[in-house]
Design a protein around this motif. Structure first.
Motif, short mmCIF file in Angstrom:
data_model
loop_
_atom_site.label_atom_id
_atom_site.label_comp_id
_atom_site.label_asym_id
_atom_site.label_seq_id
_atom_site.Cartn_x
_atom_site.Cartn_y
_atom_site.Cartn_z
N CYS A 164 0.69 -1.19 -0.11
CA CYS A 164 -0.03 -0.17 -0.10
C CYS A 164 0.67 1.30 -0.10
N LEU A 167 1.26 2.66 -3.56
CA LEU A 167 0.31 3.35 -4.26
C LEU A 167 0.24 4.95 -4.38
N ALA A 168 -0.02 5.40 -5.64
CA ALA A 168 -0.04 6.79 -5.87
C ALA A 168 -1.26 7.30 -5.17
N ASN A 169 -2.37 6.54 -5.29
CA ASN A 169 -3.66 7.06 -4.19
C ASN A 169 -4.39 5.82 -3.95
N THR A 170 -4.95 5.65 -2.91
CA THR A 170 -5.65 4.46 -2.29
C THR A 170 -6.55 3.69 -3.23
N HIS A 171 -7.21 4.45 -4.07
CA HIS A 171 -8.15 3.93 -5.12
C HIS A 171 -7.46 3.02 -6.17
N GLU A 172 -6.04 3.46 -6.35
CA GLU A 172 -5.28 2.66 -7.42
C GLU A 172 -5.35 1.05 -7.00
N SER A 175 -7.65 -0.64 -9.19
CA SER A 175 -7.13 -0.60 -10.70
C SER A 175 -6.16 -1.93 -10.74
N LYS A 176 -5.28 -2.30 -9.69
CA LYS A 176 -4.39 -3.46 -9.86
C LYS A 176 -5.00 -4.82 -9.87
N SER A 192 -15.81 3.02 -12.67
CA SER A 192 -14.30 2.95 -12.02
C SER A 192 -13.81 1.66 -12.00
#
Length: 479
Positions: A164, A167-172, A175-176, A192
């Motif tokens: 974690c 991660l660039a942002n938590t929602h990424e 995406s992974k 999303s």
């Protein structure tokens, strides 16, 4: 009744036959040789040999099976020294596997097996203090799952590891996961990543065929930064056609109490596996386990026990213990370089003591080590003064005499009385958590000013442990 001569004859004959003085080449010698004696022996067995002690018998019988003495470590060999350092490095994964975490790994493995066999989603939360083997254990479990499915001829689950903190942002994180599930199909831009995953796990025709094992490390980041993402992540395992086996790893044990009630209300409470801090025996066993790859001993047993006790009492952090052992080896190596002609054996208690001192030093010790040399010598003079006279206070003049004596013995030019007084003023104003290192009283004459030590004198001796120059300063007798 037999005559005395007849009775004495066999005895005297026996004495003659068994006498050490009996010649080896005597024609009668061979017929009286003991049956236990080798037929190739050229001499008659003496009573001493025939009645050998049990100890010598064991030596003759089992001597060939005694294990050879372990070869000695050659610390001057760069290859051996580097190999030892690498074995003690935190990033080195032991080739012989992880020890002292069998129960925790078994619980996680059983959880994963159950999910794969029943083709159902599930979530598990691994918590424990730093350095307790959480990440390494989960990596071992992933490998065990892969071997297990091969043995039972089942389809191997896909695996995804996410840290974690990267991660660039938590929602990424969503995406992974989506990218791992949709290796061929491109994600649509209308929804999303989280919405696409929710849709996928809600419809049988869209659900992936394979199970997906997702390991989310450093989950503390989500707990403290975006708890909504954390809840959505665990909720993915509750959808009817979800194929996610989610394993979250976090450092703090109490964090589970903060977010688990909410997950329970959402009907997605994970199974919790807690990794307790390592005990003294466990730390000792793990270090010995790492050292088994070498044919030689590196540490004295007392040094290892000392390290294990100290680290277990402080934190139970295995990474700290490995760092201390590696530091002790480096201290040992430095001593070798200082004394090229002196022979050294193993890393000793003293080497480990210095390494532990560096690892667990206090803020006061840090402040002492950051001082200029002459101010450090003043503190040594102050410690010496109170050590010898057992008083709680002295005068600036007496302290100056002690300081000058230290300078004379170490061949360091001493500063004048005015500069010495100024140094003491600086030390009295120096801030390290609380007031300065010393307290100066008021007087018309500088030499009569009262001086009191504001810190524990043991902090001074502790700070300079292992430093030969300051050890000499602290050994100055009261003149």
């Amino acid at each position: 009744m037999a005559s005395p001569t007849a009775i004495a004859t066999p005895r005297s004959t026996k004495r003659r036959l068994t006498s050490p003085r009996c010649a080896a080449g005597s024609p009668d010698a061979s017929q009286f040789t003991s049956p236990h004696k080798s037929p190739n022996a050229g001499t008659v067995g003496t009573p001493k040999l025939l009645s050998a002690s049990p100890r010598s018998s064991r030596k003759r019988l089992y001597g060939d099976f005694v294990a050879a003495e372990k070869p000695k470590w050659n610390p001057r060999d760069p290859g051996q020294m580097q190999a030892v350092k690498e074995a003690l490095h935190v990033a080195t994964v032991p080739s012989s596997g992880l020890v002292c975490r069998d129960d925790e790994q078994r619980r996680v493995l059983e959880f994963c097996k159950g999910c794969v066999e029943q083709e159902r989603a599930g979530s598990l939360y691994v918590c424990g203090c730093p350095g307790t083997g959480k990440t390494l254990s989960i990596n071992n479990v992933k490998e065990s799952v892969a071997r297990w499915v091969d043995e039972i001829a089942m389809e191997t689950p896909d695996a995804l590891s996410i840290n974690c903190t990267s991660l660039a942002n938590t929602h990424e994180i969503f995406s992974k996961i989506l990218a791992k599930l949709q290796t061929r199909k491109k994600a649509t831009g209308k929804l999303s990543a989280l919405q696409q995953l929710q849709t996928m796990f809600s419809h049988k025709e869209l659900a992936p065929r394979r199970m997906l094992l997702v390991v989310v490390d450093e989950m503390d980041y989500l707990i403290t930064r975006d708890r909504g993402v954390l809840h959505d992540l665990f909720m993915l395992t509750t959808y009817q056609f979800s194929r996610c086996i989610l394993i979250g790893i976090a450092n703090a044990i109490d964090l589970a109490d903060r977010f688990l009630p909410k997950l329970e209300s959402l009907n997605c409470k994970p199974l919790v596996v807690t990794f307790r801090a390592y005990s003294k025996d466990q730390i000792s066993d793990i270090i010995k386990h790492r050292m088994k790859v070498f044919e030689y001993d590196v540490f004295e047993p007392l040094a290892l026990e000392f390290c294990a006790r100290k680290v277990a009492a402080a934190t139970g952090d295995m990474r700290k213990a490995l760092g201390v052992c590696r530091s002790a080896v480096e201290i040992f190596e430095a001593r070798l370089q200082e004394s090229p002609d002196q022979e050294f054996g193993l890393v000793t208690f003293d080497h480990m003591d210095i390494a532990l001192s560096k690892a667990f030093k206090s803020a006061v010790v840090d402040s002492i080590l950051c001082l200029p040399q002459h101010q450090q010598m003043v503190l040594c003079a102050l410690a010496n003064t109170f050590h010898h006279c057992k008083k709680k206070a002295t005068t600036l003049g007496e302290l100056n005499k002690s300081y000058i004596e230290i300078c004379r013995s170490t061949q360091v030019p001493a500063v004048g009385m005015l500069e010495f007084s100024n140094m003491c003023m600086v030390l009295s104003d120096q801030v390290c958590k609380t007031p300065g290192f010393m307290k100066l009283g008021q007087s018309k004459e500088d030499k009569l000013r009262r001086v009191m030590l504001q810190i524990d004198s043991s902090d001074i001796t502790f700070a300079f442990k292992g430093n030969r120059f300051f050890q000499k300063c602290l050994e100055q007798p009261k003149f």
